[in-house]
Design an enzyme around this catalytic site. Structure first.
Site, PDB file in Angstrom:
ATOM      1  N   GLU A   1      18.499   1.280   3.962  1.00  0.00           N
ATOM      2  CA  GLU A   1      19.335   2.088   3.066  1.00  0.00           C
ATOM      3  C   GLU A   1      19.268   1.459   1.686  1.00  0.00           C
ATOM      4  O   GLU A   1      19.627   0.302   1.527  1.00  0.00           O
ATOM      5  CB  GLU A   1      20.789   2.093   3.560  1.00  0.00           C
ATOM      6  CG  GLU A   1      21.705   2.842   2.603  1.00  0.00           C
ATOM      7  CD  GLU A   1      23.182   2.526   2.784  1.00  0.00           C
ATOM      8  OE1 GLU A   1      23.615   2.250   3.920  1.00  0.00           O
ATOM      9  OE2 GLU A   1      23.897   2.549   1.768  1.00  0.00           O
TER      10      GLU A   1
ATOM     11  N   ASP B   1      23.026   8.870   2.843  1.00  0.00           N
ATOM     12  CA  ASP B   1      22.307   7.606   2.657  1.00  0.00           C
ATOM     13  C   ASP B   1      20.838   7.903   2.397  1.00  0.00           C
ATOM     14  O   ASP B   1      20.264   8.794   3.012  1.00  0.00           O
ATOM     15  CB  ASP B   1      22.389   6.763   3.940  1.00  0.00           C
ATOM     16  CG  ASP B   1      23.635   5.890   3.986  1.00  0.00           C
ATOM     17  OD1 ASP B   1      24.372   5.843   2.979  1.00  0.00           O
ATOM     18  OD2 ASP B   1      23.860   5.256   5.028  1.00  0.00           O
TER      19      ASP B   1
ATOM     20  N   CYS C   1      30.900   9.152  -5.752  1.00  0.00           N
ATOM     21  CA  CYS C   1      30.241   7.994  -6.343  1.00  0.00           C
ATOM     22  C   CYS C   1      28.889   7.792  -5.698  1.00  0.00           C
ATOM     23  O   CYS C   1      28.626   8.291  -4.607  1.00  0.00           O
ATOM     24  CB  CYS C   1      31.113   6.744  -6.236  1.00  0.00           C
ATOM     25  SG  CYS C   1      31.398   6.167  -4.560  1.00  0.00           S
TER      26      CYS C   1
ATOM     27  N   GLU D   1      26.659   1.746 -10.485  1.00  0.00           N
ATOM     28  CA  GLU D   1      27.583   2.631  -9.764  1.00  0.00           C
ATOM     29  C   GLU D   1      27.854   3.856 -10.626  1.00  0.00           C
ATOM     30  O   GLU D   1      28.317   3.735 -11.763  1.00  0.00           O
ATOM     31  CB  GLU D   1      28.884   1.878  -9.455  1.00  0.00           C
ATOM     32  CG  GLU D   1      29.922   2.692  -8.714  1.00  0.00           C
ATOM     33  CD  GLU D   1      29.713   2.764  -7.204  1.00  0.00           C
ATOM     34  OE1 GLU D   1      28.684   2.230  -6.708  1.00  0.00           O
ATOM     35  OE2 GLU D   1      30.573   3.347  -6.530  1.00  0.00           O
TER      36      GLU D   1
ATOM     37  N   ARG E   1      17.913  -3.531  -3.397  1.00  0.00           N
ATOM     38  CA  ARG E   1      17.392  -2.638  -2.347  1.00  0.00           C
ATOM     39  C   ARG E   1      16.233  -1.788  -2.873  1.00  0.00           C
ATOM     40  O   ARG E   1      15.252  -1.579  -2.185  1.00  0.00           O
ATOM     41  CB  ARG E   1      18.508  -1.741  -1.823  1.00  0.00           C
ATOM     42  CG  ARG E   1      19.638  -2.511  -1.126  1.00  0.00           C
ATOM     43  CD  ARG E   1      19.428  -2.586   0.358  1.00  0.00           C
ATOM     44  NE  ARG E   1      20.414  -3.433   1.007  1.00  0.00           N
ATOM     45  CZ  ARG E   1      21.400  -2.987   1.777  1.00  0.00           C
ATOM     46  NH1 ARG E   1      21.542  -1.699   1.997  1.00  0.00           N
ATOM     47  NH2 ARG E   1      22.238  -3.839   2.347  1.00  0.00           N
TER      48      ARG E   1
ATOM     49  N   ARG F   1      29.498  -9.545  -1.187  1.00  0.00           N
ATOM     50  CA  ARG F   1      29.920  -9.255   0.189  1.00  0.00           C
ATOM     51  C   ARG F   1      29.546 -10.418   1.080  1.00  0.00           C
ATOM     52  O   ARG F   1      28.417 -10.912   0.989  1.00  0.00           O
ATOM     53  CB  ARG F   1      29.230  -7.994   0.718  1.00  0.00           C
ATOM     54  CG  ARG F   1      29.689  -6.760   0.003  1.00  0.00           C
ATOM     55  CD  ARG F   1      29.093  -5.515   0.627  1.00  0.00           C
ATOM     56  NE  ARG F   1      29.530  -4.363  -0.148  1.00  0.00           N
ATOM     57  CZ  ARG F   1      29.278  -3.109   0.166  1.00  0.00           C
ATOM     58  NH1 ARG F   1      28.590  -2.833   1.247  1.00  0.00           N
ATOM     59  NH2 ARG F   1      29.714  -2.135  -0.584  1.00  0.00           N
TER      60      ARG F   1
ATOM     61  N   GLU G   1      28.105 -11.136   3.947  1.00  0.00           N
ATOM     62  CA  GLU G   1      27.295 -10.392   4.911  1.00  0.00           C
ATOM     63  C   GLU G   1      27.130 -11.185   6.205  1.00  0.00           C
ATOM     64  O   GLU G   1      27.437 -12.363   6.264  1.00  0.00           O
ATOM     65  CB  GLU G   1      25.911 -10.074   4.303  1.00  0.00           C
ATOM     66  CG  GLU G   1      25.947  -9.024   3.208  1.00  0.00           C
ATOM     67  CD  GLU G   1      26.153  -7.594   3.741  1.00  0.00           C
ATOM     68  OE1 GLU G   1      26.152  -7.376   4.969  1.00  0.00           O
ATOM     69  OE2 GLU G   1      26.327  -6.689   2.903  1.00  0.00           O
TER      70      GLU G   1
ATOM     71  N   CYS H   1      33.476   0.929  -7.547  1.00  0.00           N
ATOM     72  CA  CYS H   1      34.253   1.989  -8.198  1.00  0.00           C
ATOM     73  C   CYS H   1      35.777   1.845  -8.101  1.00  0.00           C
ATOM     74  O   CYS H   1      36.477   2.337  -8.992  1.00  0.00           O
ATOM     75  CB  CYS H   1      33.784   3.364  -7.780  1.00  0.00           C
ATOM     76  SG  CYS H   1      33.944   3.688  -6.044  1.00  0.00           S
TER      77      CYS H   1
ATOM     78  N   ARG I   1      19.392  -7.822   1.754  1.00  0.00           N
ATOM     79  CA  ARG I   1      20.767  -8.015   2.231  1.00  0.00           C
ATOM     80  C   ARG I   1      21.266  -9.355   1.728  1.00  0.00           C
ATOM     81  O   ARG I   1      20.931 -10.395   2.254  1.00  0.00           O
ATOM     82  CB  ARG I   1      20.852  -7.955   3.760  1.00  0.00           C
ATOM     83  CG  ARG I   1      22.303  -8.063   4.264  1.00  0.00           C
ATOM     84  CD  ARG I   1      22.441  -7.766   5.737  1.00  0.00           C
ATOM     85  NE  ARG I   1      21.996  -6.423   6.064  1.00  0.00           N
ATOM     86  CZ  ARG I   1      22.733  -5.324   5.862  1.00  0.00           C
ATOM     87  NH1 ARG I   1      23.957  -5.417   5.403  1.00  0.00           N
ATOM     88  NH2 ARG I   1      22.248  -4.145   6.148  1.00  0.00           N
TER      89      ARG I   1
HETATM   90  P1  ATP Z   1      24.365  -1.509   4.921  1.00  0.00           P
HETATM   91  O1  ATP Z   1      24.776  -0.599   6.043  1.00  0.00           O
HETATM   92  O2  ATP Z   1      22.887  -1.631   4.735  1.00  0.00           O
HETATM   93  O3  ATP Z   1      25.072  -2.819   4.931  1.00  0.00           O
HETATM   94  P2  ATP Z   1      26.378  -0.349   3.320  1.00  0.00           P
HETATM   95  O4  ATP Z   1      26.685   0.908   4.038  1.00  0.00           O
HETATM   96  O5  ATP Z   1      27.258  -1.515   3.535  1.00  0.00           O
HETATM   97  O6  ATP Z   1      24.848  -0.773   3.575  1.00  0.00           O
HETATM   98  P3  ATP Z   1      27.393   0.743   0.929  1.00  0.00           P
HETATM   99  O7  ATP Z   1      28.723   0.174   1.206  1.00  0.00           O
HETATM  100  O8  ATP Z   1      27.179   2.200   1.081  1.00  0.00           O
HETATM  101  O9  ATP Z   1      26.281  -0.014   1.779  1.00  0.00           O
HETATM  102  O10 ATP Z   1      26.954   0.260  -0.533  1.00  0.00           O
HETATM  103  C1  ATP Z   1      26.265   1.085  -1.438  1.00  0.00           C
HETATM  104  C2  ATP Z   1      24.968   0.484  -1.886  1.00  0.00           C
HETATM  105  O11 ATP Z   1      25.155  -0.870  -2.281  1.00  0.00           O
HETATM  106  C3  ATP Z   1      23.897   0.402  -0.813  1.00  0.00           C
HETATM  107  O12 ATP Z   1      23.190   1.608  -0.677  1.00  0.00           O
HETATM  108  C4  ATP Z   1      23.009  -0.691  -1.344  1.00  0.00           C
HETATM  109  O13 ATP Z   1      22.149  -0.191  -2.349  1.00  0.00           O
HETATM  110  C5  ATP Z   1      23.994  -1.633  -1.993  1.00  0.00           C
HETATM  111  N1  ATP Z   1      24.333  -2.743  -1.100  1.00  0.00           N
HETATM  112  C6  ATP Z   1      25.346  -2.800  -0.207  1.00  0.00           C
HETATM  113  N2  ATP Z   1      25.384  -3.978   0.434  1.00  0.00           N
HETATM  114  C7  ATP Z   1      24.364  -4.705  -0.083  1.00  0.00           C
HETATM  115  C8  ATP Z   1      23.865  -6.019   0.158  1.00  0.00           C
HETATM  116  N3  ATP Z   1      24.448  -6.820   1.026  1.00  0.00           N
HETATM  117  N4  ATP Z   1      22.792  -6.432  -0.533  1.00  0.00           N
HETATM  118  C9  ATP Z   1      22.204  -5.639  -1.447  1.00  0.00           C
HETATM  119  N5  ATP Z   1      22.619  -4.394  -1.725  1.00  0.00           N
HETATM  120  C10 ATP Z   1      23.690  -3.917  -1.058  1.00  0.00           C
HETATM  121 ZN    ZN Z   2      31.837   3.924  -5.040  1.00  0.00          ZN
HETATM  122 MG    MG Z   3      27.080  -3.278   4.633  1.00  0.00          MG
END
Ligand code: ATP
Ligand code: ZN
Ligand code: MG
Length: 512
Positions: free
Chosen positions: A442, A429, A471, A362, A478, A343, A345, A313, A354
């Site tokens: 999540e 969440d 947002c 979004e 996921r 990301r 990760e 966003c 992940r």
């Molecule tokens: P987590 O704690 O599991 O890493 P996050 O808190 O980093 O999640 P947000 O930043 O809230 O996730 O991102 C919003 C959404 O984006 C998540 O609910 C998920 O659906 C998706 N998302 C985030 N990171 C990933 C990832 N590495 N792989 C797949 N989907 C993701």
């Molecule tokens: Zn957002």
């Molecule tokens: Mg994360």
């Protein structure tokens, strides 16, 4: 945290003054200590907390001054107030007050017990930082304009944030269950990523945390997308936009991500020049060795200029930057599903849940605080219906403290505007149970971000009301991971509408 500031500076005068002035200047300092520095300070505050001049010497055409304070009328504020007052007084004698030279600026912060001492030695403006048990003694090297720009306040805020972050200690601690679905059959099942791999639905991409999704997997992504469109986005009246996926620093500076996103970004660089001759040695090297000369390339690129889409966003907001929105276009409801998020990760082997490259819808909305909260609540209700009635998931949702609040130290700032599940600034969440490893995943979230984005991008409402936004990120990987973990890959076990939306299993490739 207790803080003590000591500032030594000199104030230049336009002329050499006679020793008779010493008395006038001392009286001015007394007036400053007793009246001027106390303006705006709540009553009952201990004297030692308030800025005061503790030393003053007049020397020919300048005044040496020492100011000490706690957190009220901090030394730099006191210095500017005193300069202004001095200018009034000396003006009567046709003596002007000129520049300020800062000789030293020290902060002593006494950290609460148990708070680890932060390492500040690499910070700009920090000349030295040492600690004596829980006392942190920092010497800053600052100019008068740094003082005017309130650099010391920001350094102090940073120390406070680090102390808060260490006490707050991670997302898990601020987790409050709001809803838990009826528990479904949790008997042990397979990890869906392993199953999909075995069936050839997905294959590893060659980049870290990246998959190539075959037709069998994509039909589920598209089924979920259709479900979201028809049951959530459509009925609630969100309109599609396309947000950029390359994010320059300026966007993250305004969105606040520049405060902490660095370990997780995919950085983007650009060529120093497009001149083919400049790049010829790189192409030649590859042609001869079959290797790409990464170090050589590193010398030939500029940047990074920013990174790949991380949170989706922020890139929208330059669309509204600097604008005042008419009352009748609000609340505004939009969404983006135009590209991937990236990301870096944590390492190790993860399934599709992940990944470093993922697909997310979004949803974004903005309006007055009341409108923003009401939309979050209606979204929550719509999701709930879909998860219970259509997807038949084993899921729960919880209020969590969002990362930006933890990182920006906004924890004390939460404002309640309603009584529902999504009633204040913060994140909800949504988590699904994974029978194969008995953990919760999540799979999406709903966030009310308060005025963070409108403020960062200077967006206003015609009526003068405060502008808030929210947002919600729907992660398709996921959703797929959660759904398949609970329902299995065999369509026979899927709820009716998902079967219908997914259509028949189609495979294009057969492997010998
Ligand atoms: P987590 O704690 O599991 O890493 P996050 O808190 O980093 O999640 P947000 O930043 O809230 O996730 O991102 C919003 C959404 O984006 C998540 O609910 C998920 O659906 C998706 N998302 C985030 N990171 C990933 C990832 N590495 N792989 C797949 N989907 C993701
Ligand atoms: Zn957002
Ligand atoms: Mg994360």
């Amino acid at each position: 945290m207790q803080v003590h500031f000591t500032l030594k500076a000199s104030v230049q005068l336009s002329a050499i003054i006679s020793p008779d002035f010493e008395d006038i200047i001392r009286k001015a300092a007394e007036e400053a200590n007793n009246v001027i520095f106390r303006k705006g300070v709540p009553s009952g505050i201990d004297d030692s907390e308030i800025g005061r001049i503790t030393g003053i010497t007049v020397k020919e055409n300048y005044i040496e001054i020492t100011i000490e304070s706690g957190t009220y009328t901090r030394v730099h504020d006191a210095l500017f107030r005193f300069r202004k007052y001095l200018a009034q007084i000396l003006g009567k004698y046709r003596v002007g007050v000129r520049g300020i030279e800062v000789h030293s600026y020290d902060i002593t912060a006494t950290l609460d017990s148990g708070v680890p001492v932060p390492n500040l030695s690499k910070l700009p403006f920090v000349k030295s930082a040492r600690n004596d048990e829980n006392k942190l003694i920092i010497s800053l090297s600052l100019s008068a304009s740094d003082l005017e720009n309130k650099v010391p306040d920001r350094i102090l805020r940073l120390i406070e944030e680090k102390a808060e972050a260490s006490q707050y200690g991670g997302k898990g601690e601020h987790w409050d269950l709001i809803f838990e679905s009826e528990q479904k059959n949790r008997s042990k099942k397979e990890n869906p990523t392993d199953e999909m791999l075995a069936k050839g639905w997905i294959k590893h991409g060659l980049s870290r945390g990246q998959w190539i999704y075959g037709p069998e997997a994509v039909r589920l992504f598209r089924a979920f997308e259709r479900l979201v469109m028809e049951k959530i986005i459509g009925p609630l009246g969100f309109t599609e936009m396309i947000f950029p996926k390359l994010v320059p620093w300026e966007v993250w500076m305004k969105s606040g991500h520049a405060k902490g996103v660095y370990p997780e970004i995919y950085y983007v660089s650009v060529p120093k020049t497009r001149d083919p001759l400049f790049w010829e040695e790189v192409s030649d090297y590859f042609k001869v060795t079959g290797e790409v000369p990464v170090d050589l390339i590193r010398d030939k690129i500029d940047g990074p200029i920013g990174g790949l889409c991380y949170a989706q966003c922020p890139s929208f907001w330059p669309f509204l930057q600097g604008e005042t929105l008419t009352n009748d276009c609000l609340p505004a409801k939009i969404f983006d599903r135009s590209g991937t998020s990236h990301r870096y990760e944590s390492g190790g082997i993860h399934g599709i849940e992940r990944v470093d490259e993922f697909h997310r819808i979004e949803i974004l909305w903005l309006g007055t605080p009341e409108e923003t909260v009401a939309i979050a609540e209606s979204l929550h209700e719509a999701y709930k219906k879909v998860f219970i009635e259509i997807m038949e998931l084993d899921w729960r949702c919880a209020r969590v403290t969002p990362w930006f609040m933890a990182q920006e130290g906004l924890l004390g700032d939460v404002k309640e505007t309603g009584t529902g599940c999504c009633s204040s600034i913060g994140t909800t969440d949504y988590e699904a149970f994974l029978p194969y490893n008995e953990t919760w995943l999540e799979f999406q979230n709903v966030s009310i971000n308060g005025d963070k984005y409108p403020k960062g991008f200077n967006v206003k409402i015609q009526s003068g009301s405060e502008c808030w936004s929210g947002c919600s990120g729907i992660g398709l990987e996921r959703w797929t991971a959660a759904f398949l973990a609970q329902k299995g890959l065999d369509m026979a076990g899927w709820p009716e509408l998902i079967k219908e939306y997914a259509g028949r299993e189609k495979s294009v490739f057969k492997f010998c």
